[in-house]
Design an enzyme around this catalytic site. Structure first.
Site, PDB file in Angstrom:
ATOM      1  N   GLY A   8       0.858  -1.280   0.014  1.00 38.99           N
ATOM      2  CA  GLY A   8       0.111  -0.045  -0.030  1.00 38.99           C
ATOM      3  C   GLY A   8       0.842   1.298   0.104  1.00 38.99           C
ATOM      4  O   GLY A   8       0.615   2.322   0.528  1.00 38.99           O
ATOM      5  N   GLY A  11      -0.665   4.716  -1.010  1.00 40.33           N
ATOM      6  CA  GLY A  11      -1.687   5.376  -0.261  1.00 40.33           C
ATOM      7  C   GLY A  11      -1.259   6.521   0.782  1.00 40.33           C
ATOM      8  O   GLY A  11       0.007   7.096   0.462  1.00 40.33           O
ATOM      9  N   GLN A  12      -2.323   6.917   1.646  1.00 40.06           N
ATOM     10  CA  GLN A  12      -1.790   8.108   2.207  1.00 40.06           C
ATOM     11  C   GLN A  12      -0.713   7.785   3.176  1.00 40.06           C
ATOM     12  O   GLN A  12       0.178   9.021   3.167  1.00 40.06           O
ATOM     13  CB  GLN A  12      -3.294   8.675   3.173  1.00 40.06           C
ATOM     14  CG  GLN A  12      -2.912   9.792   3.801  1.00 40.06           C
ATOM     15  CD  GLN A  12      -4.067  10.150   4.960  1.00 40.06           C
ATOM     16  OE1 GLN A  12      -4.744   8.858   5.412  1.00 40.06           O
ATOM     17  NE2 GLN A  12      -4.194  11.327   5.269  1.00 40.06           N
ATOM     18  N   ASP A  53      -0.877  -7.559  -5.364  1.00 43.15           N
ATOM     19  CA  ASP A  53      -1.969  -7.528  -4.801  1.00 43.15           C
ATOM     20  C   ASP A  53      -2.009  -8.409  -3.603  1.00 43.15           C
ATOM     21  O   ASP A  53      -1.439  -9.584  -3.677  1.00 43.15           O
ATOM     22  CB  ASP A  53      -3.239  -8.255  -5.795  1.00 43.15           C
ATOM     23  CG  ASP A  53      -4.692  -8.323  -4.867  1.00 43.15           C
ATOM     24  OD1 ASP A  53      -4.721  -8.325  -3.837  1.00 43.15           O
ATOM     25  OD2 ASP A  53      -5.615  -8.249  -5.705  1.00 43.15           O
ATOM     26  N   TYR A 142     -14.859  -2.374   8.409  1.00 43.21           N
ATOM     27  CA  TYR A 142     -13.223  -2.239   8.583  1.00 43.21           C
ATOM     28  C   TYR A 142     -12.575  -2.306  10.005  1.00 43.21           C
ATOM     29  O   TYR A 142     -11.679  -2.691  10.235  1.00 43.21           O
ATOM     30  CB  TYR A 142     -13.267  -0.589   8.249  1.00 43.21           C
ATOM     31  CG  TYR A 142     -12.002   0.158   8.579  1.00 43.21           C
ATOM     32  CD1 TYR A 142     -10.851  -0.108   7.729  1.00 43.21           C
ATOM     33  CD2 TYR A 142     -11.978   1.155   9.589  1.00 43.21           C
ATOM     34  CE1 TYR A 142      -9.766   0.820   8.249  1.00 43.21           C
ATOM     35  CE2 TYR A 142     -10.682   1.824   9.901  1.00 43.21           C
ATOM     36  CZ  TYR A 142      -9.649   1.753   8.964  1.00 43.21           C
ATOM     37  OH  TYR A 142      -8.515   2.201   9.402  1.00 43.21           O
ATOM     38  N   LYS A 146     -10.099  -4.622  11.421  1.00 43.68           N
ATOM     39  CA  LYS A 146      -8.934  -4.120  12.286  1.00 43.68           C
ATOM     40  C   LYS A 146      -8.732  -4.803  13.554  1.00 43.68           C
ATOM     41  O   LYS A 146      -7.465  -5.321  14.061  1.00 43.68           O
ATOM     42  CB  LYS A 146      -8.734  -2.943  12.291  1.00 43.68           C
ATOM     43  CG  LYS A 146      -8.796  -1.813  11.118  1.00 43.68           C
ATOM     44  CD  LYS A 146      -7.167  -1.997  10.729  1.00 43.68           C
ATOM     45  CE  LYS A 146      -6.975  -1.155   9.599  1.00 43.68           C
ATOM     46  NZ  LYS A 146      -5.576  -1.355   8.978  1.00 43.68           N
TER      47      LYS A 146
HETATM   48  N1  SER Z   1      -9.023   7.311   9.201  1.00 44.03           N
HETATM   49  C1  SER Z   1      -9.770   5.840   9.134  1.00 44.03           C
HETATM   50  C2  SER Z   1     -11.102   6.026   8.575  1.00 44.03           C
HETATM   51  O1  SER Z   1     -11.509   7.079   8.715  1.00 44.03           O
HETATM   52  C3  SER Z   1      -9.808   5.705  10.285  1.00 44.03           C
HETATM   53  O2  SER Z   1      -8.813   4.972  10.905  1.00 44.03           O
HETATM   54  O3  SER Z   1     -11.745   5.026   7.920  1.00 44.03           O
END
Ligand code: SER
Length: 324
Positions: A8, A11-12, A53, A142, A146
């Site tokens: 990743g 990504g950010q 991937d 999500y 996690k």
């Molecule tokens: N920044 C993430 C989100 O908003 C939270 O960990 O999904």
């Protein structure tokens, strides 16, 4: 010297973590990877890049063998709001991706960094000074991925001796790359809108307090945790870390100090509001402070000043100034 794989990487977090690790360990010792987002020309020129991937174990295994990787920063993940749009996909990427990475840790002796999140908490978690160990019943796919990731990282350490380490990140604010599909994204979008349009329409309601952190602090936290001596770490995985807690109106007021004609309106998105309401207002990060010396450097004013300065420069480079 470490040989590091970052998943990743486009990504950010990866866009800033990759150059930070390259500066620290040498460009050739950091292998950036991503699934489909094309890396910037700067990232491509700086060091090796592989398209992969994370759900494909064989492909990951090939990369780990090719570069003799000993440390993996596993950043590839689908965020909270994007996850609710495609729950099956989010579970697949987040859970099977981490499982593959942990298996690589077991087979090749790699240390693993795994970012968990405030999303691993839920509506029954105490929202203020949320303890390191507390009730975790997340309601998003999500958050569920996690939380299971936190447990899986513990399991791989206890059962197989894999050197897993991780943090529960709050909302991350950065100027390099936009986050994609998160609930805390407003705290990044607002800066672009303030500089470009002098106004922003916020999708979370006034009074929605959430933990946040400037990405520079987050990068430092990840590196410091991975470099901490193992005997310092009691928890190892899923450390609460935070730098500030604010509601949308607090951030708007801070921006207004630098852009006086900035205004903010609200149009609440019920899905993201429900997610934000189920997350803590402010975490207690004393375990991270005590065990490996975590200290944030950016509070709300310092982060806002730096964001405005960096983004103004970026926008000038992109669009030029109004002056002739
Ligand atoms: N920044 C993430 C989100 O908003 C939270 O960990 O999904």
């Amino acid at each position: 010297m470490r040989k590091i794989l970052i998943t990743g990487a486009t990504g950010q977090i990866g866009s800033d973590l990759t150059p930070a690790l390259q500066r620290r360990y040498g460009n050739d010792n950091v292998i950036a990877s991503g699934r489909k987002t094309r890396p910037t020309s700067t990232m491509l020129a700086a060091g090796p890049f592989e398209f992969v991937d994370v759900r494909n174990f064989q492909a990951l295994d090939k990369i780990v063998r090719k570069y003799q990787i000993d440390t993996i920063f596993h950043l590839a993940s689908i965020l909270s709001a994007a996850g609710e749009a495609r729950p099956q996909h989010a579970w697949d990427v987040n859970t099977n991706g981490l499982y593959n990475v942990l298996e690589l840790g077991r087979l090749h002796g790699c240390a693993i960094f795994f970012p968990s999140s405030i999303g691993a908490f839920g509506p029954s978690t105490p929202p203020d000074n949320t303890p390191q160990e507390t009730i975790q019943r997340p309601r998003t796919i999500y958050g569920i991925s996690k939380l299971s990731g936190e447990l899986l990282c513990d399991y791989y350490h206890i059962r197989f001796g894999v050197d897993t380490r991780g943090l529960r990140f709050p909302g991350l604010i950065s100027h390099e790359t936009l986050p994609g599909g998160g609930t805390t994204d407003y705290a990044v979008e607002i800066f672009y809108a303030a500089l470009r349009d002098r106004k922003y329409c916020c999708f979370l309601r006034r009074g929605t307090f959430l933990d946040m952190m400037y990405l520079k602090d987050a990068i430092r936290a990840a590196i410091e945790l991975m470099e901490a001596k193992p005997d310092q770490l009691i928890h190892r995985n899923a450390y609460n870390v935070t730098a500030m807690s604010f509601a949308p109106e607090n951030l708007a007021a801070e921006i207004k100090k630098m852009i006086p004609d900035f205004t903010m309106s609200y149009k609440v998105d019920p899905i993201r509001q429900a997610i934000a309401d189920s997350w803590p207002n402010k975490m207690d990060d004393s375990a991270a402070r005590l065990e490996w010396g975590w200290r944030p450097q950016y509070d709300l004013p310092a982060m806002s000043r730096d964001m405005i300065a960096k983004l103004s420069r970026k926008m000038e480079d992109l669009y030029g100034t109004d002056e002739t």
